[in-house]
Structures are given as C-alpha cells and as structure tokens.
Design an enzyme around this catalytic site. Structure first.
Site, mmCIF file in Angstrom:
data_model
loop_
_atom_site.group_PDB
_atom_site.id
_atom_site.type_symbol
_atom_site.label_atom_id
_atom_site.label_comp_id
_atom_site.label_asym_id
_atom_site.label_seq_id
_atom_site.Cartn_x
_atom_site.Cartn_y
_atom_site.Cartn_z
ATOM 1 N N ASN A 93 56.251 58.921 151.565
ATOM 2 C CA ASN A 93 57.039 58.134 150.624
ATOM 3 C C ASN A 93 56.648 58.470 149.186
ATOM 4 O OD1 ASN A 93 58.130 56.106 149.023
ATOM 5 N ND2 ASN A 93 58.120 54.677 150.743
ATOM 6 N N SER A 108 56.959 57.010 146.442
ATOM 7 C CA SER A 108 56.365 55.963 145.606
ATOM 8 C C SER A 108 55.114 55.377 146.237
ATOM 9 C CB SER A 108 57.385 54.874 145.315
ATOM 10 O OG SER A 108 57.777 54.273 146.510
ATOM 11 N N GLU A 109 54.653 55.944 147.374
ATOM 12 C CA GLU A 109 53.399 55.466 147.950
ATOM 13 C C GLU A 109 52.349 56.577 147.836
ATOM 14 O OE1 GLU A 109 53.924 53.195 151.577
ATOM 15 O OE2 GLU A 109 55.935 52.613 150.941
ATOM 16 N N MET A 110 52.297 57.481 148.860
ATOM 17 C CA MET A 110 51.294 58.547 148.747
ATOM 18 C C MET A 110 51.900 59.874 148.292
ATOM 19 S SD MET A 110 49.104 57.617 152.066
ATOM 20 C CE MET A 110 47.538 56.805 151.865
ATOM 21 N N ILE A 134 50.905 56.174 144.080
ATOM 22 C CA ILE A 134 50.335 57.172 143.175
ATOM 23 C C ILE A 134 51.016 57.066 141.822
ATOM 24 C CG2 ILE A 134 49.654 58.845 144.931
ATOM 25 C CD1 ILE A 134 52.275 60.353 144.188
#
Lengths: 327, 1073
Positions: free
Chosen positions: A129, A131-133, A88
């Site tokens: 996470n 830095s992911e979702m 994201i």
C-alpha cells in the site's frame, strides 16, 4: 481384620469421589453466547520468534522507516490510537487501523474482509500500500537477504529459505500467538465471580439491547459481516463525502447489497483501541456506543447505561506479555 | 540335465516379473489418484453438509454465536488450492467430467458460503430486533398499561412469524398492529423495528431459499456415482490380467525349483568319491606327484602345481615323468645340497635329492624316490624362507655398518668389542682407539655415579635399559645421546655381550626446547589461535580459542574455519584475494560463539608456505573485542546523550540536524524542528526540589519519545527545553499533528513518586526548507532553524500555555522592532517622552470622583503614541520598569499632592506595581522614601498589585505586603479573577480593594458565566469587608447591573477615559470655579 480392609478401602474411595465431585461442581460454567478465548495451540516458537522480529522490522517499508509495529503498537492494544494511520513519509491512510490481537479467530481480514488468511494479508496488504509501507516483495527480500543472521534463521526454518511466503508464514505464526487470555469476563464465564455489579449490569444491557446479535463468539465480533446503519443513514448524518473505504465489502464483491457492509469488529480490546469505527470518527467508547445505539438500534441510550456497558467492556480485555510491555 | 538350458527360462521369468512390476506400479499410482480424489470429494461434501446444517440453525435463530463458521472460508480456500494442485497432478486420470465436476462442486460451495455470510448478517439484524423488541414494548406499556396485553400478543406474533413464516402470515401481524390503533409517535420505534424485522425477514427467507436452491447435493451424488462407475470399470480388466500373470509366475517357479534340485543331486554323487582321495594328498604340506611304473602321472597335489606353475597344462593332461622332468629342468637351476655333494646320483634306497632354484627367487629341496610298484614319488619342499633368513643376516651386518645410529657391542664386562662407523663419527674416536676400552671414556662428568649404577643394575639383571647420556667427544665438545642398551645371551641363556644403540639428540633437544616455549605461548596467550590447512580446515586450536568461542577442539578439528565458511561469499572472496596479494589480512569481524551469542573479534590471518613456497595453511589469531567495543560505544553514547533522560544531547542533536538538512536538501524533502519548553517546570522544581524535577524530566522524555516515530530525534536541549527533529515530512500539517500529540501527552498529569503534578508545554515549530533562505549554508540553516523554533516557542508561550506556534517571518521582524523599541525606550525618560495619564475612579451611585489611576503614556517622536501594551512588557523584560516605575510614582504622587495642597482637588491615586519591580528590590524601605520625598499622605495612595504575585512563595510575599501596608498605603488586587489560585488567599493578605478585571465586566450583563463570577466576587468581597472597583465599565447597562449587584466603585469609558493631568484638573478641579 482381613474383612475390615475392603470396607475401609470403600470408605476412602467414596470420600475421594465425594471430594472430587464437590470440586467439580464448585465452579459451574456459564452458558453464554460469548466464549472464553482459548490459549493458542501448536505454534512453533522459533517461527513465531522470527515472525516477531519481522513484525518490528522497518526494512519491510520502502524507506526503512515503518514496521508493522508502527501502526500496530503492541503495548497500545495492537493499534495506533490515531483516526487513520500514518505510513511512510508521513502519508495518511484511509481507514482506522484495527488491533492485531486475537486475529486468529477472525473469518477474514481487513474491514472489508478482502483477505481470507493472515498469510494473504501479509503477502498482499500494507506492504504494497503506497500510503502504508509503499514497498514490494522484490525490494523487501533484497534488503532482508543482506542480513546474515536473518538468512541463517530462514535457512534453519525453511527448506526453500527466503521467500515472501515464508516471511508471511513467520509473521502469521507470531500473530496467531497474540491472544489475550484470562480476561475477568472469561473467568466469569468459567464460573468465577470476577465481574463487578456494574459490569454484570452492563453485560445484561449489552444482551437486552441486542448488541449480542452481532458481537458474539470468543471475540465478540470478527466472525460475520454487518451493515453500518440499519436504523438510520450514518453516512448522510456524518456529512463528509462518502469515500471508497466507506463502501466496505462492496469493494470486494461489487454487489449493491454489500454497500457499507463491514466485518463486525471484535470488542475484546476495545478499551485500548480508541478511536473507533472504520473511519475513526468515534473518539471515545461512549461516542461509539452512542453511534451504535443510534444507527443499529434506532434510539438513544441513557448515559448511566452507557457507563455500565463501558464497564462491561473493561472486563473483556485479557492479558498478553506484549500488551503489558512498556511502550 | 538332458540338454535343458535354463537361460531362456530365466529370461522369461525376468520379463514376466518386470511386466508385473510395471503393471502393479501403474495400478498403485491409479489407486493413489483415486483415493486423493475421493478424499477431497468427501471433504468438500463434509463442508457442504456442515454449511447446510448451520444454515438451518442460523435461519431458525438457534445459533448463539458464529465462531464455528469462521473456519469455513479458510477450509474452502485450502481445498480450492488443493484441487488446483490435484488437477495438475492427475492429468490423464479418470473420466473427462470428474475433475470439472469437482471444480463445479467447489464453485457451488463458494456460492453457498457467500449466501451464508449474508444469512449471518440478516439473522443478526433480526435477532437484534427480536431481542430488543420486548424492552421496547415494556417501555410503551409502562406509559400505557392497558396496551401491555395487546403489545405482548403482537410481539409473540412477530416472533412466530420470524420462526414459522409459513404458519403465521404477515397479514395477521399487520392486522394485529392496526387493531392497536396507537398514536404515531409512540409507535415509531416499534414500527421501525417491525419494519426492519419484516424487511430483513423477507430477505432472510429469500436467501435461505436461494441457499437451498444451490444444487450442491445433486452435484455431489452425480459426482459420486460417476466416480464409482469409473472405479468399477477400471477395476475389472486389471483383476483378470493380474490373476493370469500370477498363475504363470507360479508355474514357472515350481518347474525351475524341481529342475535345480535334480541337477544338484546328480553332481554330488559323482564327485564325492574323487574328493576323498584328493583331500588326502592335498593335506600334505609339500608338493607331491605320483607316477606308475610306466612313468605316467597318477596323482599330484595343488602345492606341486603351484611350485611349477608352467607345468599346469601338462599336469592336467596327465604327462609322463621324463617329459615333466625335462620341462622342469628347462626353467630350474639344479644345485647339489651342500655337504651331500655325492648323493645326487642316487643311493641304494633309490632316493635322490638336490636343490632347485626357480627364477633366482624360490628354493626347493627336491627328493625323488622309487615306489614298491616300480613307479616313483616326487616330493618338493620349499626352503626359500630359510635361504632368505641367511641373506637377511648378511644384510644386517651391512646395515650395522651403514646405520645412521651409533652401535657399540661390549663383552659382559663392558669392554668394547665393536663400534660401527657412525659411532666413530659421533664420538670422534677411531675404532682402534675404542676396541678394548670401556664406553666410560666418553663420560662428560655431568652425570652422577648413581645414573650409571642404575644402568648397570638394569642390564646385568637381563633387562633393556633406556636413557640419555650427556657425553664428551674426543675434541672435548659435549653432546646428548639417547641410548638403548640390551644384553645378548647365548643359547644357554648366559649374558655374553651388551649392545648399545645410541643416537645423537643434541639438535632434537634444542628443537624440543624451542617447541616447548612455543607451546607455552600457544597455550597461555589470551588471543585465540587457529591453524588451518590450505583449504581452511582447522588443524589445531589453542585453549584461548575454546575460552572465547566455547567450542572444544574436537568439535572443530577438520571443519572449515568460520572465516572461510562464511555465508557472505563476497567477504570470503575479498579476504582470500587479500591473502594472495599480501599474505596477510587483518580486520574486524563478527562471529558466533557456540551458545549462539555473537561477538566482535579483531582478527589477523597469515598465510603459511611450504618448502616450495606454495600456501600450506593459515594462522588465524583473533581476540574478543566485544567488551572493548561496548565500552567504546558506551563512552560515545555518554558523550552524545543526556545523563538524566538518556536523550541525545545538544551535540548529537546538532549532528543529526546537520545530517538531516543535508539529506533534505539532496532529496528535496521537508523537515521540522520543534522547540519544546515546559510550562511551570520551574515552579515544580522550586516547590518540590530537584529530585522531583529530575523525575519529571525523565517522564517527559519518555512521553516525548512515545509521541514520535522511530526515525525522529528527541533531544534535551538544556534545562526544561527539548527539541524534536521530524524528518521526511509530507507536510507542515504532520508536524502540527505531532505537536498536538505532544501537547496532549504533556498536559496529562504525571505520577511522580511522591505526588502527582500537571504541567504543560509550549511548542515552536519551524520547517525546512520553508523558513530558511535558499542561500543559507547547512550550518547556517541549522542555527536558523533552532533560533526560529525558539522564537516561535516564545510566541506560543505568549499566547498562553499549551499552544504550539509555527514560525513566521513576521516574528523576526517583530524581534527587530522590539530591539529598536528597547533602544528608544532607554532614551524616552531622558527626552521627556513619557507622560502620566489619569483615569478617574467614581463612587456610586452619585458618580463623584474619588481617585485616579495613574497610567503611563509614551509619545514617540517618530511613531506617535505607543500603547502601554507594547512597551510595558518590554520594560518589564529589560528591567527598565524599575526606573520607569519610580519615575511614575514620583510624578503621580507629586501631582496629586499638589492638587491636594492647593485645595484644587482632593482625591486618592492608584499606582500599578509590577512584579518585576519587586524582583529588583522595590519594598517598604523604598516606598517610605518615595512617600516622604513627594510629601503625599500615604492614606491617599493605593498600590495595585497583580494577582499572580500572590501565587509565589507565600511567606515572603506576605511579609513584603505587610511591610508595604505598614507605611500607611492601601493595597488593591489588580485584574482580579484572571489568576489561577483560589480566593482563599485574600483572607491571608492585607488587601483593601479588588479590581474586577475588565474582561469580566465586558460580558455583563449577557454572559451568564461572567455574571455569576462577578456576583461571586462582589458578595465574597462584601463578606470579607473588602472594597470592589469594576474596571472597564463602558455602557450604562453595565453600570446599572454592577450597581444592582452592590458594586460601589467603577472606572471606565462610560465615565472618563485616561487623560492628562491638566484635563483632570479642568474637569474636576474646584479652583477654577
């Protein structure tokens, strides 16, 4: 006349037996350390369909911009062809995203094997996470519950309706169906002559160089852990500072002997999933083979042999409707 | 029953049963727990055994692949969860150590699994070495054949040591290795792998030892024994208790059974005789009582008792005839039988009979007679029903009078004998007027004689006739009557009368008519209609409902209408509130058809009210507007999307950009606008046509879409221009990442239907808010972003193809500067600010001047000398190059001609010709005019044309070049080597000279690429008989090198810089000498 009948019957039976014997021996299976990928069994199609829908659902991310498929592009080999994934708000991840195909046969999940099951991976993984979702289950379930049709689906499939566990079950069921079958190599294992001369040569090299010691089984990997850099220090040569992700399984066990130990990645779809290694530093397959030879075997391999081995890799990729679907 | 009371015994049995049930229930639970426990224990043991087995196989390198071990971790996790659940469920069960033992056992397994993973890894590394070593030995042995045997032996030792560490010792291997005495370098790989093999072998054996040292087997045995002991101890007590209980129950049951049997036998004996007599009396239909001579009651039947319910106790007590008679008279009214009045006192037979009325309701015929024994028999017959029938008949007569329907009775010939008041009321005639008439007085004349004939035929044949009359009242008004006419027969079966029953159905018919109209509307309308009750349960649906939803009426009747059955509770509530307030709710909803597909509906609900004004139901009318919506969406889509690529068009892009800027401003986010212009697209379009161009654009669109995230917008801006809008960016770096990806994607070859083409793209990127002033409005910001990105794109294009460029404020400045420059350039010619400089071209090896290249210089009044590199492109862009070029041609040619004519200097002149000049119409005609005008010998003039010109439209260019050539001038290819095409065109075009571009000369003689290129150009030119001029020769080394390669003409600072005409004359002229 009466006496001739049994003999005629016998003749026919013998002929038939001879025929089926002929047929049975026509294709002889090859005995190899690699086995063909089996068709997925016993999956609930409704559950898997729901899982597929959720896999593509951006509401799983905090700002509704990223779905699982974002980094695991099913038409691109189940990965994103980036060195590290972009989550994201364009945040960069810390590790190369692995393919989601054929994961049913892995002994554990993530490069460091920190999740024992696919459900665990979904329950406690990319979703939280940052830095992911960058989301959490309360938030996600809150958003999903707004969806009338989704609510109906959940009610029909689960007695307890909307829970994180059920979302995980559905996505896991979908993932278990992502098996790439009927690869030329698998058909070769069944006795067909589907490999080119170069591919057979590549496979022989793959075995004689000992690659097969770790990359074995249905997935040519994924069923054990191994250290990166047996015959040399990969991380010292790479030059960059050693990151947390580089520590590998040490992050899970905390044992010194597990430093730089990773789950051996499967080579099944390796021709689709550049770049390679946990840090995505090997941009091409040839680079990856070179690095493996240098650090796991302690030598350089002639270029033409690398080409042979890569040709062999091309025979490993089976088919799956979603893999072939247009991106 | 000898005084035995069965109740305590029964209670006892119940108690024992309950006790045993409770006991066995408890036992069953214990059993289940024990089996869950032992099953889990067995499964853990199985896993343990499987792990032990696989450990052996792995240590001995017998395992070809590890797939069979993949499930261990998952199985273990599952069992750990089960144990946790079991511990909760089995609290209180078993010996204290059992559960802990199991947990302990699982922990050991977890420990073993960890060791097993390590073992797999070590074994793989060793296997790798073992597989690879023979290969390595072969390689060494090939170089040194006598080593083959000892190396092979070493190999088998290593293998032996790995497989049978206790038999082959490490020392043996080491001494074997020492004996070989090899040079270090060749042995390094073998030593390396040997080292790994030894080190990892050591580790493997250590791990195997630790694995075996895990005391899981003993733990299992201990647990199993403990479990068995517990089971044995648990098993003893219950067996005894159970046996005792069963014995007790059996004893009790047998005793009870015997007792009950005996009791039954006694009772049946006693009662069977009495029953026989009573049965006879009971079978009489009438009430019956028998008295003996003393008047004592001997016998009576049930019916008698029922006739006089108040005598119940006296009858049972066995009362007397007189006593009973008195009691009867107290409640009964006696009446004589009509017609037998005198008989009640008794007659000769001693029989008396009368009527009795009980409670004004029941009527009995009573008959008492004497028996031969001097006693008496009383018989009572119930005649109530007969009496009631009479009363009924009377009521009927009254009913007829008050009937709401008309009744008429005629004789068999049809003359009216009776009409009831309703008949009078309906017809308007009085009874007097009607009696003796026929009913045909009511005829309206609307019905045919046939209708009446049919009626008469029916009723005369004795059947009932049903039909409808259209009649006329006395006052002349018409009305509809439904009628039933039946014949009435006497006992002999002869028809004596007809009775007609009629009802005025005029209102009904009107109502039916309107109902029929409503039903037609209901059935034929295209809108779905649902009628519900007040709770929302469906009562009726119309055919359109079935058509739209796919549900048959019987499938939905009685169910809640979906609008009241929505899962969206809030919506139902909202609609209900609206209905309460306004009695009506219209709106748009989505619903599902029977086949599961959804559709949009326009729906209107109206509340129905009953007489009291309370809601009694709802009318729901809806229509399927899915198609309508889809059409609307399609129109909207078409208005906002590019027809060819289906990408958002400029309108939608502006809309999204507006939106994105608004969001970014509010949320303090970053966004980027990327302007993409395809390189070489025009060439593809011109060369292969629009169809191919369109196909290419579609593929470009597809690739662009795949390059960005779902949230980003890719729009076609027009022609071959695209704009990508990246929202919610973390940094400019991300935009660069995307831009790089786009360039990479678009530079890959495109497989079009008929050919493969390769193009490229130039990208300009601008960022928000970085590149936009704070004060700008949203609309200004949007326009600024687009023009910034456009500007940056041009900059990128200027840098060469396949580049991207971030917008910089400097660009705006540059644009401003170039605008000013453009103004100034327009004045430059008029103000004589332009001057022609000449750079000599020398012949080698002598170095004499043979020609000059005319070059333009601009003396800007304010900014001094301006480099041609800054103003020539501007002149080309604005088209001024045409005038400037013409001016320069005249100036240079006149100058050289005058030198020539005056005998000062006899040299040639080279003039640069821009492609833009050709575009503006410069050609042979104009050239001829200029040559004549200046009077120069065409043989002295060389036109320098850039290589790029040769790439375009070869036929036309060829013709043009030949035209120029015919005027007598020479042609030279300028900047040769920088173009893209092959050298083959040189053969086609009438070229006299090549000018090697200075960028290649600059690298001489060091750069090998430049050397080989220059060498190739020179030798090729030689073979084609074309002259070569090297430009930009700056050093002696370059001169010497070019000379050695055979280059005959050179130009550059090594010799002379460009200089004004006067200087040329001073340096090279002869007149001055």
């Amino acid at each position: 006349m009466v006496r001739s009948e049994p003999s005629a019957l016998l003749l026919v039976t013998l002929l038939f037996l001879a025929l089926i014997h002929e047929h049975a021996t026509a294709l002889e299976k090859r005995d190899e350390p690699v086995a063909a990928l089996p068709e997925p069994q016993g999956l609930d199609p409704e559950l898997a369909r729901l899982g597929m829908q959720l896999f593509h659902d951006v509401r799983l991310s905090r700002n509704n911009s990223v779905s699982c498929a974002h980094c695991h592009h099913l038409g691109k080999g189940g990965s994103d062809n980036l060195r590290v994934s972009v989550g994201i708000e364009g945040r960069l991840g810390v590790i190369n995203s692995p393919t989601v195909y054929n994961t049913a046969f892995h002994l554990a999940y993530f490069w460091d094997g920190r999740s024992a099951t696919l459900e665990d991976l979904i329950l406690d993984g990319p979703l939280q996470n940052p830095s992911e979702m960058g989301s959490n289950w309360d938030q996600v379930l809150g958003k999903l519950k707004e969806d009338r049709e989704l609510r109906r689906n959940f009610r029909e499939l689960f007695p307890d309706g909307f829970t994180a566990e059920n979302v995980a079950k559905a996505i896991a069921a979908f993932l278990r169906g992502l098996v790439t079958t009927n690869a030329p190599f698998d058909r070769w294992l069944q006795g067909e002559e589907t490999l080119t001369e170069q591919q057979e040569r590549g496979y022989r090299l793959f075995k004689s160089y000992g690659c097969i010691a770790c990359h074995q089984g249905v997935n040519l990997g994924g069923n054990m852990y191994a250290p990166l850099g047996v015959m040399g220090d990969y991380f010292a040569d790479r030059g960059d500072e050693v990151s947390q992700a580089d520590l590998g399984r040490y992050n899970v066990t905390g044992r010194d002997s597990d430093r730089h130990v990773f789950k051996v990645p499967s080579l099944r779809l390796v021709v689709h999933t550049a770049p390679y290694l946990h840090d995505g530093r090997a941009e091409t397959l040839a680079d990856a083979v070179r690095i493996m030879a240098r650090y796991q075997l302690g030598r350089e391999i002639p270029e033409e042999q690398i080409e042979d081995i890569i040709a062999f890799f091309h025979s490993l990729a089976g088919s799956h409707p979603l893999l072939e679907a247009a991106p | 029953m000898k005084g035995t009371n069965p109740k305590p015994i029964l209670g006892l049995i119940l108690l024992v049963t309950l006790l045993s049930a409770w006991y066995f229930q408890d036992r069953l639970k214990m059993e289940r727990h024990a089996s869950s426990y032992s099953e889990l224990l067995a499964r853990i043991h199985n896993l343990d055994t499987a792990m032990d087995r696989d450990m052996e196989r792995i240590s001995a390198f017998h395992m070809a692949n590890y797939d069979s071990l993949v499930g261990f971790g998952k199985e273990l996790l599952k069992m750990e969860k089960e144990l946790e659940e079991l511990t909760g469920r089995l609290s209180g069960w078993g010996d204290p150590g059992l559960m802990e033992g199991l947990q302990n056992y699982l922990d050991k397994i977890r420990q073993k699994l960890g060791l097993l993973d390590d073992l797999k890894s070590k074994a793989a590394v060793i296997r790798n070495s073992l597989i690879y070593l023979p290969e390595l030995v072969d390689t060494v042995a090939q170089q040194d054949p006598h080593l083959e045997l000892p190396l092979q032996r070493l190999l088998s030792r290593i293998l032996g040591m790995q497989l049978f560490p206790s038999v082959v010792q490490l020392e043996t291997v080491v001494s074997e290795l020492d004996a070989l005495d090899l040079e270090e370098k060749r042995m390094a790989p073998i030593l390396g792998h040997l080292h790994v093999s030894l080190r990892e072998g050591e580790a493997l054996r250590d791990l195997a030892g630790r694995f075996q040292a895990v005391e899981s087997g003993a733990l299992f045995k201990g647990l199993q024994e403990k479990f068995m002991r517990y089971r044995a101890a648990q098993g003893r007590t219950p067996v005894l208790v159970g046996l005792l209980l069963i014995l007790l129950v059996m004893l009790l049951m047998s005793w009870l059974w015997r007792t009950l049997k005996h009791l039954e036998w006694l009772r049946s004996q006693a009662e069977s005789s009495r029953h026989r007599l009573e049965d006879a009396v009971e079978s009489l239909g009438d009430g019956f009582a028998l008295f003996d001579a003393g008047g004592r009651l001997l016998l009576f039947n049930r019916t008698f008792g029922e006739y006089y319910p108040w005598l119940k106790e006296d009858l049972e007590a066995g009362g007397t005839a007189t006593g009973l008679e008195r009691l009867i008279e107290s409640r009964v009214k006696r009446q004589p039988i009509p017609g037998e009045a005198a008989n009640s006192a008794g007659d000769s037979s001693g029989e008396k009979s009368w009527l009795e009325v009980v409670d004004d309701v029941r009527w009995y015929l009573a008959r008492n007679s004497a028996t031969s024994e001097g006693g008496s028999v009383w018989v009572r017959t119930d005649i109530t029903s007969t009496r009631e029938a009479e009363a009924e008949l009377r009521k009927l007569g009254r009913a007829m009078e008050q009937s709401p329907v008309s009744v008429v009775i005629t004789d068999s010939s049809g003359f009216i004998e009776y009409v009831n008041p309703k008949f009078e009321q309906v017809s308007g005639y009085s009874e007097e007027e009607l009696i003796g008439q026929r009913p045909s007085v009511l005829k309206s004349g609307d019905m045919t004689e046939n209708d009446y004939a049919e009626m008469w035929q029916t009723i005369l044949s004795g059947r009932e006739w049903k039909g409808i009359f259209h009649n006329r009242r006395k006052d002349g008004s018409l009305y509809w009557e439904s009628a039933r006419i039946s014949p009435i027969r006497d006992e002999a079966g002869e028809i004596t009368h007809f009775i007609g029953i009629k009802e005025d159905i005029t209102r009904l018919r009107e109502y039916q008519e309107s109902l029929r109209l409503s039903a037609t509307v209901f059935d034929s309308t295209t809108e779905g209609i649902v009628l519900t009750d007040a709770q929302g349960r469906i009562r009726t649906v119309n055919p359109a409902f079935t058509r739209i939803t796919g549900y048959q009426p019987e499938e939905v009747l009685g169910k809640l209408a979906s609008i009241f059955d929505s899962e969206d509770g809030d919506q139902v509530k909202r609609i209900r509130e609206e209905l309460v307030e306004h009695q009506r709710w219209p709106g748009e909803l989505t619903d599902f058809r029977k086949d599961g597909s959804w559709y949009h509906q326009w729906l209107s609900i109206t509340t129905l009210h009953d007489d009291k004004g309370l809601p009694s139901g709802y009318v729901i009318i809806f229509s399927d507007i899915t198609q309508h919506k889809a059409d609307q969406a399609k129109i909207l889509h078409q208005a906002n999307h590019d027809l060819l690529t289906d990408l958002p068009n400029r309108t939608l892009l502006m809309d999204r950009l507006n939106q994105a800027v608004l969001v970014a401003r509010r949320q303090h986010e970053h966004l980027a606008v990327v302007f993409i212009d395809l390189d070489r697209f025009k060439t593809v379009n011109d060369l292969y046509g629009h169809v191919t161009g369109d196909e290419l654009l579609q593929q470009v669109a597809e690739r662009l879409r795949s390059a960005v995230r779902e949230v980003d917008t890719v729009a076609r801006f027009g022609g071959d221009e695209f704009v990508v809008l990246l929202q919610n960016l973390g940094s400019g770096e991300e935009a660069a990442l995307v831009a790089g990806k786009i360039i990479e994607l678009l530079s890959r070859p495109f497989d079009l239907e008929r050919r493969q083409v390769t193009i490229g793209a130039s990208l300009g990127i601008t960022l928000y808010p970085n590149d936009v002033p704070m004060s700008a409005s949203v609309e200004e910001a949007c326009n600024l972003l687009l023009s910034n990105a456009d500007m940056a794109m041009y900059q990128a294009k200027a840098r060469g193809r396949n580049h991207f460029q971030f917008f910089e404020q400097r660009m705006q400045e540059e644009i401003k500067v170039s605008l000013v420059l453009e103004q100034d350039l327009r004045h430059a010619m008029l103000n004589n600010e332009l001057e022609v400089y000449y750079q000599p071209i020398h012949a080698m090896p002598g170095g004499e001047i043979v020609a000059v290249e005319a070059l333009l210089r601009w003396h800007h009044p304010l900014r001094g000398m301006i480099s041609p590199a800054s103003f020539i492109p501007l002149a080309e862009e604005t088209g001024m190059i045409y005038e400037i070029g013409g001016w320069m041609f005249r100036e240079a040619c006149r100058r050289v001609q005058s030198w020539h004519a005056e005998g000062q200097l006899s040299i040639g002149v080279s003039l640069n010709l821009s492609a833009r000049q050709r575009d503006r119409g410069f050609g042979p005609e104009e050239l001829r005019g200029l040559l004549q005008e200046t009077g120069i010998d065409p043989a002295l003039v060389t036109l320098e044309i850039t290589e790029n010109l040769f790439l375009e439209e070869s036929e036309i260019v060829l013709e043009w070049l030949h035209g120029l050539k015919e005027t007598g001038v020479s042609l030279s290819v300028d900047d040769f080597g920088t173009g893209y095409s092959s050298l083959s065109y040189l053969k086609l075009f009438p070229v006299d000279t090549l000018k090697i571009d200075q960028s290649f000369v600059r690298g001489l003689p060091e750069d090998q690429d430049d050397v080989s290129l220059v060498r190739a150009i020179i030798s090729m030119a030689e073979s084609l008989d074309i002259g070569v001029v090297a430009e930009g020769v700056e050093t002696e080394a370059q001169r010497q090198f070019l000379l050695d390669l055979g280059c005959r003409f050179m130009q550059g600072f090594r010799f002379d810089p460009p200089m004004p005409a006067a200087e040329i004359l001073r340096k090279f002229g002869t007149a001055g000498d």
